[in-house]
Design a protein around this motif. Structure first.
Motif, short mmCIF file in Angstrom:
data_model
loop_
_atom_site.label_atom_id
_atom_site.label_comp_id
_atom_site.label_asym_id
_atom_site.label_seq_id
_atom_site.Cartn_x
_atom_site.Cartn_y
_atom_site.Cartn_z
N GLU A 91 -4.52 -3.74 12.25
CA GLU A 91 -4.25 -2.37 11.91
C GLU A 91 -3.45 -1.85 13.16
O GLU A 91 -3.99 -2.24 14.34
N ARG A 92 -2.73 -0.72 13.13
CA ARG A 92 -2.16 -0.14 14.28
C ARG A 92 -1.52 -1.00 15.52
O ARG A 92 -1.56 -0.85 16.46
N ARG A 99 -3.22 -1.50 8.25
CA ARG A 99 -3.02 0.20 8.11
C ARG A 99 -1.96 0.40 9.38
O ARG A 99 -2.40 0.07 10.53
N ASP A 100 -0.70 1.14 9.37
CA ASP A 100 -0.33 1.65 10.01
C ASP A 100 0.47 0.78 11.08
O ASP A 100 1.17 1.17 12.29
N GLY A 152 0.78 -1.14 0.09
CA GLY A 152 0.00 0.14 0.00
C GLY A 152 1.05 1.14 0.01
O GLY A 152 2.02 1.23 0.06
N ALA A 161 -1.11 -3.26 3.95
CA ALA A 161 -1.88 -2.04 4.01
C ALA A 161 -0.98 -0.75 3.95
O ALA A 161 0.14 -0.72 4.18
N ASP A 162 -1.59 0.50 3.65
CA ASP A 162 -1.00 1.61 3.68
C ASP A 162 -0.18 2.07 5.04
O ASP A 162 -0.69 1.73 6.05
N ASN A 163 0.92 2.70 4.73
CA ASN A 163 1.56 3.20 6.01
C ASN A 163 2.12 2.11 6.88
O ASN A 163 2.35 2.58 8.01
#
Length: 192
Positions: free
Chosen positions: A177-178, A161-162, A107, A142-144
């Motif tokens: 995520e995170r 993500r993240d 991502g 995923a992104d980031n």
């Protein structure tokens, strides 16, 4: 069965389920691996500041124009290239390997430390089947996401993500995520 008679099917539905696959595409895959290996060898031999030469070879390897603000520091290794989907602002440090036949999506804003490895294909555990079949499943980042130096991402993994994957981690399960993931995963699962 002789290994030269083995064929691989690139069936996305089978690969998504992580099933073993066999079929008529093995020769095409093998030819692509040889061509991409030759291209990555040329890429990795270019002077570090030859941005035009690197971009031209990377576009051939990936089979499409490069996304905006992509940074890849050679040496860079992939076995197929066409299964590698890279978003904008991705950074790939030196010595990373992408075995992407079953598909790898990176991502936007993903950062990858040196010597990280992404593996989408493998062989069955059964010694009688190891040379007869390949198994595979795509990887989705995923992104980031930040993936630390020397991390290994295994077939079928999705990373949310993240998230952060610590240096040296072996990731065999999905990451929410995170999240921060660290540590080796190896353990004896069975004997025969």
């Amino acid at each position: 069965m002789a290994s030269e008679n083995i064929m691989l099917i690139h069936d996305p539905e089978l690969l998504e389920r992580g099933e073993r696959v066999l079929g008529e595409e093995f020769r095409a895959m093998h030819e692509r691996v040889l061509a991409v290996t030759a291209m990555t060898s040329r890429l990795n031999a270019l002077p570090f500041d030859d941005e035009t030469g690197k971009a031209e070879l990377l576009e051939q390897i990936l089979g499409r124009p490069l996304p905006p603000k992509l940074t890849i520091y050679p040496p860079f290794y992939t076995d197929h290239g066409l299964g590698l989907d890279i978003g904008e602002r991705v950074f790939v440090n030196q010595g990373c390997t992408f075995l992407d036949y079953a598909g790898i999506r990176l991502g936007s804003g993903v950062m990858i430390g040196p010597k990280a490895t992404f593996i989408t294909m493998g062989h069955p555990v059964d010694p009688e089947e190891r040379r007869r079949f390949l198994t595979g499943a795509p990887i989705d980042i995923a992104d980031n996401v930040w993936i630390g130096a020397g991390a290994t991402i295994l077939p079928g993994v999705s990373i949310g993500r993240d998230s952060v994957i610590a240096a040296g981690a072996v990731v065999g399960d999905d990451v929410p995520e995170r999240s921060l993931v660290a540590g080796p995963k190896a353990s004896v699962l069975r004997t025969w």
